[in-house]
Design a protein around this motif. Structure first.
Motif, PDB file in Angstrom:
ATOM      1  N   VAL A  81      -1.712  21.110   5.885  1.00  0.00           N
ATOM      2  CA  VAL A  81      -2.514  20.223   6.729  1.00  0.00           C
ATOM      3  C   VAL A  81      -2.871  20.956   8.026  1.00  0.00           C
ATOM      4  N   LYS A  82      -3.775  20.330   8.829  1.00  0.00           N
ATOM      5  CA  LYS A  82      -4.350  21.146   9.912  1.00  0.00           C
ATOM      6  C   LYS A  82      -3.461  21.279  11.146  1.00  0.00           C
ATOM      7  N   ASN A  83      -2.570  20.339  11.377  1.00  0.00           N
ATOM      8  CA  ASN A  83      -1.707  20.479  12.558  1.00  0.00           C
ATOM      9  C   ASN A  83      -0.449  19.620  12.416  1.00  0.00           C
ATOM     10  N   TYR A  84       0.407  19.738  13.418  1.00  0.00           N
ATOM     11  CA  TYR A  84       1.697  19.030  13.393  1.00  0.00           C
ATOM     12  C   TYR A  84       1.512  17.510  13.357  1.00  0.00           C
ATOM     13  N   GLU A  85       0.478  17.067  14.073  1.00  0.00           N
ATOM     14  CA  GLU A  85       0.209  15.621  14.124  1.00  0.00           C
ATOM     15  C   GLU A  85      -0.081  15.087  12.722  1.00  0.00           C
ATOM     16  N   GLU A  86      -0.905  15.825  11.995  1.00  0.00           N
ATOM     17  CA  GLU A  86      -1.271  15.388  10.640  1.00  0.00           C
ATOM     18  C   GLU A  86      -0.060  15.460   9.707  1.00  0.00           C
ATOM     19  N   LEU A  87       0.724  16.530   9.865  1.00  0.00           N
ATOM     20  CA  LEU A  87       1.957  16.665   9.065  1.00  0.00           C
ATOM     21  C   LEU A  87       2.862  15.447   9.293  1.00  0.00           C
ATOM     22  N   SER A  88       3.022  15.081  10.564  1.00  0.00           N
ATOM     23  CA  SER A  88       3.933  13.995  10.909  1.00  0.00           C
ATOM     24  C   SER A  88       3.431  12.667  10.365  1.00  0.00           C
ATOM     25  N   ARG A  89       2.118  12.458  10.456  1.00  0.00           N
ATOM     26  CA  ARG A  89       1.556  11.198   9.970  1.00  0.00           C
ATOM     27  C   ARG A  89       1.679  11.109   8.447  1.00  0.00           C
ATOM     28  N   LYS A  90       1.438  12.219   7.780  1.00  0.00           N
ATOM     29  CA  LYS A  90       1.496  12.226   6.311  1.00  0.00           C
ATOM     30  C   LYS A  90       2.933  11.999   5.827  1.00  0.00           C
ATOM     31  N   ALA A  91       3.880  12.689   6.453  1.00  0.00           N
ATOM     32  CA  ALA A  91       5.286  12.535   6.057  1.00  0.00           C
ATOM     33  C   ALA A  91       5.755  11.106   6.330  1.00  0.00           C
ATOM     34  N   ALA A  92       5.401  10.575   7.492  1.00  0.00           N
ATOM     35  CA  ALA A  92       5.800   9.203   7.823  1.00  0.00           C
ATOM     36  C   ALA A  92       5.164   8.227   6.837  1.00  0.00           C
ATOM     37  N   GLY A  93       3.927   8.499   6.441  1.00  0.00           N
ATOM     38  CA  GLY A  93       3.239   7.632   5.488  1.00  0.00           C
ATOM     39  C   GLY A  93       3.976   7.571   4.160  1.00  0.00           C
ATOM     40  N   ILE A  94       4.481   8.711   3.715  1.00  0.00           N
ATOM     41  CA  ILE A  94       5.215   8.759   2.440  1.00  0.00           C
ATOM     42  C   ILE A  94       6.522   7.967   2.556  1.00  0.00           C
ATOM     43  N   LEU A  95       7.219   8.138   3.687  1.00  0.00           N
ATOM     44  CA  LEU A  95       8.489   7.407   3.877  1.00  0.00           C
ATOM     45  C   LEU A  95       8.231   5.905   4.032  1.00  0.00           C
ATOM     46  N   ALA A  96       7.177   5.559   4.764  1.00  0.00           N
ATOM     47  CA  ALA A  96       6.855   4.138   4.955  1.00  0.00           C
ATOM     48  C   ALA A  96       6.482   3.500   3.622  1.00  0.00           C
ATOM     49  N   ALA A  97       5.711   4.213   2.815  1.00  0.00           N
ATOM     50  CA  ALA A  97       5.314   3.674   1.502  1.00  0.00           C
ATOM     51  C   ALA A  97       6.548   3.415   0.648  1.00  0.00           C
ATOM     52  N   GLN A  98       7.519   4.308   0.745  1.00  0.00           N
ATOM     53  CA  GLN A  98       8.772   4.133   0.001  1.00  0.00           C
ATOM     54  C   GLN A  98       9.466   2.828   0.428  1.00  0.00           C
ATOM     55  N   VAL A  99       9.549   2.614   1.738  1.00  0.00           N
ATOM     56  CA  VAL A  99      10.264   1.436   2.262  1.00  0.00           C
ATOM     57  C   VAL A  99       9.481   0.152   1.964  1.00  0.00           C
ATOM     58  N   ILE A 100       8.171   0.226   2.037  1.00  0.00           N
ATOM     59  CA  ILE A 100       7.362  -0.972   1.768  1.00  0.00           C
ATOM     60  C   ILE A 100       7.473  -1.347   0.284  1.00  0.00           C
ATOM     61  N   SER A 101       7.466  -0.331  -0.598  1.00  0.00           N
ATOM     62  CA  SER A 101       7.518  -0.656  -2.026  1.00  0.00           C
ATOM     63  C   SER A 101       8.935  -1.004  -2.481  1.00  0.00           C
ATOM     64  N   LYS A 102       9.944  -0.530  -1.748  1.00  0.00           N
ATOM     65  CA  LYS A 102      11.334  -0.875  -2.093  1.00  0.00           C
ATOM     66  C   LYS A 102      12.092  -1.105  -0.774  1.00  0.00           C
ATOM     67  N   PRO A 103      12.129  -2.339  -0.292  1.00  0.00           N
ATOM     68  CA  PRO A 103      12.702  -2.604   1.044  1.00  0.00           C
ATOM     69  C   PRO A 103      14.162  -2.191   1.200  1.00  0.00           C
ATOM     70  N   ASN A 104      14.898  -2.129   0.100  1.00  0.00           N
ATOM     71  CA  ASN A 104      16.304  -1.695   0.217  1.00  0.00           C
ATOM     72  C   ASN A 104      16.466  -0.220  -0.192  1.00  0.00           C
ATOM     73  N   SER A 105      15.479   0.575   0.144  1.00  0.00           N
ATOM     74  CA  SER A 105      15.516   2.009  -0.199  1.00  0.00           C
ATOM     75  C   SER A 105      16.710   2.709   0.422  1.00  0.00           C
ATOM     76  N   ILE A 106      17.132   3.773  -0.257  1.00  0.00           N
ATOM     77  CA  ILE A 106      18.153   4.676   0.281  1.00  0.00           C
ATOM     78  C   ILE A 106      17.397   5.936   0.714  1.00  0.00           C
ATOM     79  N   LEU A 107      17.342   6.150   2.020  1.00  0.00           N
ATOM     80  CA  LEU A 107      16.612   7.308   2.543  1.00  0.00           C
ATOM     81  C   LEU A 107      17.586   8.424   2.895  1.00  0.00           C
ATOM     82  N   GLY A 108      17.263   9.633   2.511  1.00  0.00           N
ATOM     83  CA  GLY A 108      18.010  10.805   2.958  1.00  0.00           C
ATOM     84  C   GLY A 108      17.246  11.378   4.142  1.00  0.00           C
ATOM     85  N   LEU A 109      17.900  11.517   5.276  1.00  0.00           N
ATOM     86  CA  LEU A 109      17.178  11.926   6.486  1.00  0.00           C
ATOM     87  C   LEU A 109      17.656  13.270   7.024  1.00  0.00           C
TER      88      LEU A 109
END
Ligand code: PGA
Length: 235
Positions: free
Chosen positions: A6-34
């Motif tokens: 991706v083109k910069n850190y901002e885009e990287l951060s938004r994309k990664a957060a989007g993937i994690l948020a999608a996980q939590v929205i689709s499975k509210p009791n998700s187990i996240l490894g951080l």
């Protein structure tokens, strides 16, 4: 493996957060490894903002962090527990009791590691594991070695890692030389893996890890064998 440049850190951060948020929205009791380190800071900032806006609800989420320095208490501002509290947990609606970081103060770090793995198993494993990558090729604090170590275990940090982390401690002598890290079993058994790498200085190791031979000398290279691994890079 899916690799995004991706083109910069901002885009990287938004994309990664989007993937994690999608996980939590689709499975509210998700187990996240951080993960900790400078790279996930932007990802966490996005999650905080979306949680404050009411778009992501962490109230049923459980988390397991990758690693912790040996000997640092939760109150030490260099501990990874402190990092997670400050940069994420204290700012979102997560139940702190459901957040887990290996105990770096445990008298027996090997026993602590086995107990940590047991806890992850009891939760049914990790749904998505967020990872950074060190210049040594480490994921978590799994440093280059002769073998891939499966369990959560104590490790001696390599010089390159100590030097890289000295920036947070003010002086190299203050960086702990030992840590406890999740091993390859819990990471590889995570249903999804998301690795983020930012900056020109990470390009060489990312290329080695994902396009070179699979070897414990480059610990992240094991991810080539993971069935659902996403890599997001910016440089
Ligand atoms: P960094 O660390 O995000 O601070 O570059 C990554 C890591 O060591 O895993």
């Amino acid at each position: 493996m899916k690799m995004f440049l991706v083109k910069n850190y901002e885009e990287l951060s938004r994309k990664a957060a989007g993937i994690l948020a999608a996980q939590v929205i689709s499975k509210p009791n998700s187990i996240l490894g951080l993960a900790t380190g400078s790279t996930p800071l932007g990802t966490y900032a996005n999650l905080v903002e979306w949680c404050k806006n009411g778009d992501v609800d962490f109230s049923n989420v459980t988390t397991f962090n990758l690693d912790e320095y040996a000997g640092l208490s939760e109150e030490n501002d260099q501990s990874y527990r402190y990092f997670m509290n400050t940069n994420l947990f204290d700012q979102i609606n997560i139940d702190k009791a459901k957040t887990h970081v290996p105990n770096g103060k445990a008298a027996d770090l090997t026993a602590e590691g086995l107990q940590y793995d047991q806890m992850i198993r009891e939760h049914g494993g990790i749904d998505i594991q967020l990872l950074g990558i060190g210049h040594s090729g480490h994921i978590g604090f799994n440093e280059p070695d002769d073998v891939f170590v499966g369990s959560t275990h104590p490790v001696t940090l390599v010089e390159q890692t100590i030097q890289a982390n000295a920036r947070f401690f003010g002086s190299i002598d203050k960086v702990p030389t030992m840590a406890i890290t999740m091993g390859m079993t819990s990471i590889m058994q995570a249903k999804k893996v998301l690795l983020i790498a930012n900056g020109q200085d990470k390009k060489e190791i990312v290329e080695k890890a994902f396009y070179g031979p699979i070897t414990p000398k480059v610990p992240a290279s094991i991810l080539q064998l993971h069935p659902d691994c996403t890599v997001i890079c910016s440089w």
